[in-house]
Design a protein around this motif. Structure first.
Motif, PDB file in Angstrom:
ATOM      1  N   VAL A 238       0.844  -1.202   0.000  1.00  0.00           N
ATOM      2  CA  VAL A 238       0.000   0.000   0.000  1.00  0.00           C
ATOM      3  C   VAL A 238       0.877   1.249   0.000  1.00  0.00           C
ATOM      4  CG1 VAL A 238      -1.879   1.213   1.158  1.00  0.00           C
ATOM      5  CG2 VAL A 238      -1.792  -1.286   1.227  1.00  0.00           C
ATOM      6  N   GLY A 239       1.968   1.213   0.763  1.00  0.00           N
ATOM      7  CA  GLY A 239       2.905   2.336   0.748  1.00  0.00           C
ATOM      8  C   GLY A 239       3.502   2.550  -0.621  1.00  0.00           C
ATOM      9  N   ILE A 240       3.918   1.468  -1.286  1.00  0.00           N
ATOM     10  CA  ILE A 240       4.506   1.578  -2.625  1.00  0.00           C
ATOM     11  C   ILE A 240       3.494   2.140  -3.615  1.00  0.00           C
ATOM     12  CG2 ILE A 240       5.386   0.219  -4.562  1.00  0.00           C
ATOM     13  CD1 ILE A 240       6.757  -1.584  -2.464  1.00  0.00           C
ATOM     14  N   ALA A 241       2.259   1.688  -3.536  1.00  0.00           N
ATOM     15  CA  ALA A 241       1.223   2.205  -4.437  1.00  0.00           C
ATOM     16  C   ALA A 241       1.092   3.712  -4.299  1.00  0.00           C
ATOM     17  CB  ALA A 241      -0.116   1.521  -4.140  1.00  0.00           C
ATOM     18  N   TRP A 242       1.082   4.207  -3.069  1.00  0.00           N
ATOM     19  CA  TRP A 242       0.910   5.638  -2.869  1.00  0.00           C
ATOM     20  C   TRP A 242       2.175   6.427  -3.203  1.00  0.00           C
ATOM     21  CZ3 TRP A 242      -3.242   8.618  -2.538  1.00  0.00           C
ATOM     22  CH2 TRP A 242      -4.466   7.949  -2.426  1.00  0.00           C
ATOM     23  N   GLY A 243       3.331   5.784  -3.113  1.00  0.00           N
ATOM     24  CA  GLY A 243       4.533   6.436  -3.619  1.00  0.00           C
ATOM     25  C   GLY A 243       4.398   6.747  -5.096  1.00  0.00           C
ATOM     26  N   TRP A 244       3.775   5.827  -5.836  1.00  0.00           N
ATOM     27  CA  TRP A 244       3.512   6.037  -7.264  1.00  0.00           C
ATOM     28  C   TRP A 244       2.404   7.061  -7.470  1.00  0.00           C
ATOM     29  CZ3 TRP A 244       1.252   1.601 -10.797  1.00  0.00           C
ATOM     30  CH2 TRP A 244       1.121   2.078 -12.120  1.00  0.00           C
ATOM     31  N   TYR A 245       1.306   6.910  -6.738  1.00  0.00           N
ATOM     32  CA  TYR A 245       0.155   7.785  -6.967  1.00  0.00           C
ATOM     33  C   TYR A 245       0.503   9.269  -6.815  1.00  0.00           C
ATOM     34  CZ  TYR A 245      -2.630   3.466  -6.324  1.00  0.00           C
ATOM     35  OH  TYR A 245      -3.162   2.203  -6.417  1.00  0.00           O
ATOM     36  N   LEU A 246       1.381   9.587  -5.870  1.00  0.00           N
ATOM     37  CA  LEU A 246       1.711  11.004  -5.640  1.00  0.00           C
ATOM     38  C   LEU A 246       2.570  11.582  -6.759  1.00  0.00           C
ATOM     39  CD1 LEU A 246       2.312  11.045  -1.785  1.00  0.00           C
ATOM     40  CD2 LEU A 246       0.377  11.979  -3.038  1.00  0.00           C
ATOM     41  N   LEU A 247       3.129  10.731  -7.619  1.00  0.00           N
ATOM     42  CA  LEU A 247       3.871  11.207  -8.795  1.00  0.00           C
ATOM     43  C   LEU A 247       3.066  11.070 -10.079  1.00  0.00           C
ATOM     44  CD1 LEU A 247       7.474   9.750  -8.221  1.00  0.00           C
ATOM     45  CD2 LEU A 247       6.514  11.919  -7.434  1.00  0.00           C
ATOM     46  N   ALA A 248       1.866  10.501  -9.971  1.00  0.00           N
ATOM     47  CA  ALA A 248       1.056  10.214 -11.151  1.00  0.00           C
ATOM     48  C   ALA A 248       0.198  11.421 -11.529  1.00  0.00           C
ATOM     49  CB  ALA A 248       0.154   9.008 -10.886  1.00  0.00           C
ATOM     50  N   PRO A 249       0.329  11.935 -12.749  1.00  0.00           N
ATOM     51  CA  PRO A 249      -0.522  13.075 -13.151  1.00  0.00           C
ATOM     52  C   PRO A 249      -1.999  12.736 -13.139  1.00  0.00           C
ATOM     53  CG  PRO A 249       0.776  12.213 -15.004  1.00  0.00           C
ATOM     54  CD  PRO A 249       1.301  11.558 -13.785  1.00  0.00           C
ATOM     55  N   THR A 250      -2.356  11.460 -13.203  1.00  0.00           N
ATOM     56  CA  THR A 250      -3.765  11.063 -13.163  1.00  0.00           C
ATOM     57  C   THR A 250      -4.416  11.360 -11.818  1.00  0.00           C
ATOM     58  OG1 THR A 250      -2.946   8.841 -12.639  1.00  0.00           O
ATOM     59  CG2 THR A 250      -3.597   9.268 -14.920  1.00  0.00           C
ATOM     60  N   PHE A 251      -3.627  11.535 -10.773  1.00  0.00           N
ATOM     61  CA  PHE A 251      -4.157  11.845  -9.449  1.00  0.00           C
ATOM     62  C   PHE A 251      -4.159  13.357  -9.171  1.00  0.00           C
ATOM     63  CE2 PHE A 251      -4.022   7.431  -8.792  1.00  0.00           C
ATOM     64  CZ  PHE A 251      -4.525   7.090  -7.549  1.00  0.00           C
ATOM     65  N   ASN A 252      -3.740  14.171 -10.126  1.00  0.00           N
ATOM     66  CA  ASN A 252      -3.534  15.599  -9.873  1.00  0.00           C
ATOM     67  C   ASN A 252      -4.777  16.349  -9.430  1.00  0.00           C
ATOM     68  OD1 ASN A 252      -0.797  15.742 -10.288  1.00  0.00           O
ATOM     69  ND2 ASN A 252      -0.926  16.427 -12.413  1.00  0.00           N
ATOM     70  N   TYR A 253      -5.944  15.901  -9.866  1.00  0.00           N
ATOM     71  CA  TYR A 253      -7.161  16.641  -9.522  1.00  0.00           C
ATOM     72  C   TYR A 253      -7.412  16.670  -8.017  1.00  0.00           C
ATOM     73  CZ  TYR A 253      -9.648  12.207  -8.755  1.00  0.00           C
ATOM     74  OH  TYR A 253     -10.064  10.991  -8.276  1.00  0.00           O
ATOM     75  N   LEU A 254      -6.746  15.766  -7.275  1.00  0.00           N
ATOM     76  CA  LEU A 254      -6.931  15.709  -5.827  1.00  0.00           C
ATOM     77  C   LEU A 254      -6.151  16.792  -5.096  1.00  0.00           C
ATOM     78  CD1 LEU A 254      -6.490  11.861  -5.380  1.00  0.00           C
ATOM     79  CD2 LEU A 254      -8.631  13.119  -5.025  1.00  0.00           C
ATOM     80  N   TRP A 255      -5.011  17.209  -5.654  1.00  0.00           N
ATOM     81  CA  TRP A 255      -4.046  18.007  -4.888  1.00  0.00           C
ATOM     82  C   TRP A 255      -4.138  19.493  -5.205  1.00  0.00           C
ATOM     83  CZ3 TRP A 255      -3.600  13.806  -2.548  1.00  0.00           C
ATOM     84  CH2 TRP A 255      -3.217  12.618  -3.141  1.00  0.00           C
ATOM     85  N   PRO A 256      -3.618  20.334  -4.312  1.00  0.00           N
ATOM     86  CA  PRO A 256      -3.472  21.763  -4.626  1.00  0.00           C
ATOM     87  C   PRO A 256      -2.575  21.931  -5.857  1.00  0.00           C
ATOM     88  CG  PRO A 256      -3.044  21.345  -2.299  1.00  0.00           C
ATOM     89  CD  PRO A 256      -3.126  20.003  -2.948  1.00  0.00           C
ATOM     90  N   ALA A 257      -2.714  23.047  -6.535  1.00  0.00           N
ATOM     91  CA  ALA A 257      -1.984  23.269  -7.791  1.00  0.00           C
ATOM     92  C   ALA A 257      -0.479  23.071  -7.629  1.00  0.00           C
ATOM     93  CB  ALA A 257      -2.282  24.663  -8.329  1.00  0.00           C
ATOM     94  N   ALA A 258       0.082  23.547  -6.529  1.00  0.00           N
ATOM     95  CA  ALA A 258       1.530  23.472  -6.335  1.00  0.00           C
ATOM     96  C   ALA A 258       2.016  22.053  -6.083  1.00  0.00           C
ATOM     97  CB  ALA A 258       1.950  24.369  -5.174  1.00  0.00           C
ATOM     98  N   SER A 259       1.104  21.124  -5.806  1.00  0.00           N
ATOM     99  CA  SER A 259       1.485  19.748  -5.492  1.00  0.00           C
ATOM    100  C   SER A 259       1.210  18.787  -6.641  1.00  0.00           C
ATOM    101  CB  SER A 259       0.739  19.269  -4.242  1.00  0.00           C
ATOM    102  OG  SER A 259       1.125  20.004  -3.105  1.00  0.00           O
ATOM    103  N   ARG A 260       0.806  19.305  -7.775  1.00  0.00           N
ATOM    104  CA  ARG A 260       0.458  18.432  -8.900  1.00  0.00           C
ATOM    105  C   ARG A 260       1.715  18.000  -9.657  1.00  0.00           C
ATOM    106  NH1 ARG A 260      -4.757  22.189 -10.485  1.00  0.00           N
ATOM    107  NH2 ARG A 260      -6.018  21.528  -8.676  1.00  0.00           N
TER     108      ARG A 260
END
Length: 347
Positions: free
Chosen positions: A222-244
């Motif tokens: 689960v940790g590894i998955a989220w390491g990827w998700y936070l670098l994935a542009p497909t997840f960008n809609y979740l984060w503030p603009a500066a964190s995309r």
């Protein structure tokens, strides 16, 4: 030192190397033995040299730190982890990011029995019916049968477990496929440390690192998955603009995941509860659910996730920290890394 050996030419007096954020400079002073001047009593002449270069790999950098803060990391290990992670943040993130031509951002994914996504929970694992109890995940309280054929009820948290189905090993956004809910027992609760999306706020990152504490079992996948998700542009809609995150394979960009663990991955899930086929260290049997993990064990899931994100161009470093004596753990750390030069064993 290589070009001015003492035994051949003279004595090196000083060698100063300054590694800046963009430049590297070297200053050296030495004494050279004289030939003719020695007749007049001057046996040595002082010389000085200076050189400066711009770093060849001057790229934008996005790094996701996947940090094992499970119970086995308690004591000296978590202290060492905090120190090492803080050192990396200090080296990577500039003090004045606005003044830099390129950016360097870091995300932090602490994990133990799952990953705490904080206020993003409803968006990534789906909402729940408040105050209700049901026998399928989706309510606030989930009633299930454990392997001892006893009834148990656990409450939903802001922690998450693995995604199942056709998108188990993809970076599809949660709007396409939710990640898994997490109904932990009181003896192995949702960890308090939350994810930190990409940021160049050095003080924030250091504060989050220094607040890490160790507890819980190990859902490393689960940790590894989220390491990827936070670098994935497909997840960008979740984060503030500066964190995309930037797009994959953007010019002059490194996307890097650093995975640090002592290796005992033991907590896969079934229906949001640690599964009955989990291994030693994953908690009491009475707190598990009477079904096996649909995706297989944690090592298998981790390997699939590593391969998938490497195919996207992400560079993966693995740090085996005082690794548990389990062949599966060593194999995973070696195979998950981009190659052998990206695997480190810190005993």
């Amino acid at each position: 030192d290589k070009n001015f050996p003492d035994h051949r030419i003279g004595d090196t007096l000083s060698l100063d190397i300054d590694i800046g954020y963009k430049e590297l400079s070297v200053t050296a002073t030495a004494q050279v033995r004289t030939m003719f001047m020695a007749i007049l009593g001057k046996e040595y002449v002082d010389v000085r040299a200076f050189a400066e270069v711009t770093k060849a790999f001057w790229n934008d950098i996005e790094i996701s730190l996947v940090l094992d803060i499970t119970g086995s990391m308690a004591g000296a290990r978590i202290v060492a982890l905090r120190e090492a992670a803080a050192d990396l943040v200090r080296m990577i993130v500039p003090d004045n990011p606005e003044a830099q031509e390129k950016y360097a951002k870091v995300a932090i994914v602490p994990y133990s029995m799952g990953v705490n996504v904080g206020t993003y929970a409803n968006q990534v694992r789906g909402p729940f019916t408040s105050g209700s109890t049901c026998t399928t995940p989706g309510c606030q309280y989930f009633r299930f049968t454990n392997p001892n054929n006893q009834s148990r009820t656990h409450q939903i948290t802001n922690c998450v477990s693995e995604r199942i189905g056709p998108h188990a090993y993809t970076d599809a956004p949660p709007s396409t496929a939710f990640v898994g809910r997490n109904y932990p027992p009181s003896g192995n609760p949702c960890l308090s440390s939350q994810i930190t999306p990409l940021t160049d706020n050095k003080n924030l990152l250091l504060n989050r690192v220094n607040a890490l504490t160790a507890s819980g079992s190990t859902a490393g996948h689960v940790g590894i998955a989220w390491g990827w998700y936070l670098l994935a542009p497909t997840f960008n809609y979740l984060w503030p603009a500066a964190s995309r995150a930037a797009d994959y394979m953007s010019e002059d960009l490194y996307k890097i995941v650093v995975i640090m663990t002592d290796g005992e991955f033991n907590s896969p899930y079934c229906q949001g509860v640690i599964s009955r086929d989990s291994t030693t260290g994953s908690g009491a049997t009475a707190d598990k659910i009477n079904c096996d993990a649909p995706n297989g064990n944690s090592y298998y899931q981790s390997g699939r996730l590593c391969e998938a994100m490497k195919e996207k161009g992400i560079i993966v470093y693995t740090i085996a920290f005082d690794l548990v004596n389990a062949p599966a753990a060593l194999t995973l750390m070696q195979e998950c890394a981009t190659d052998g030069t990206h695997f480190y064993r810190a005993d």
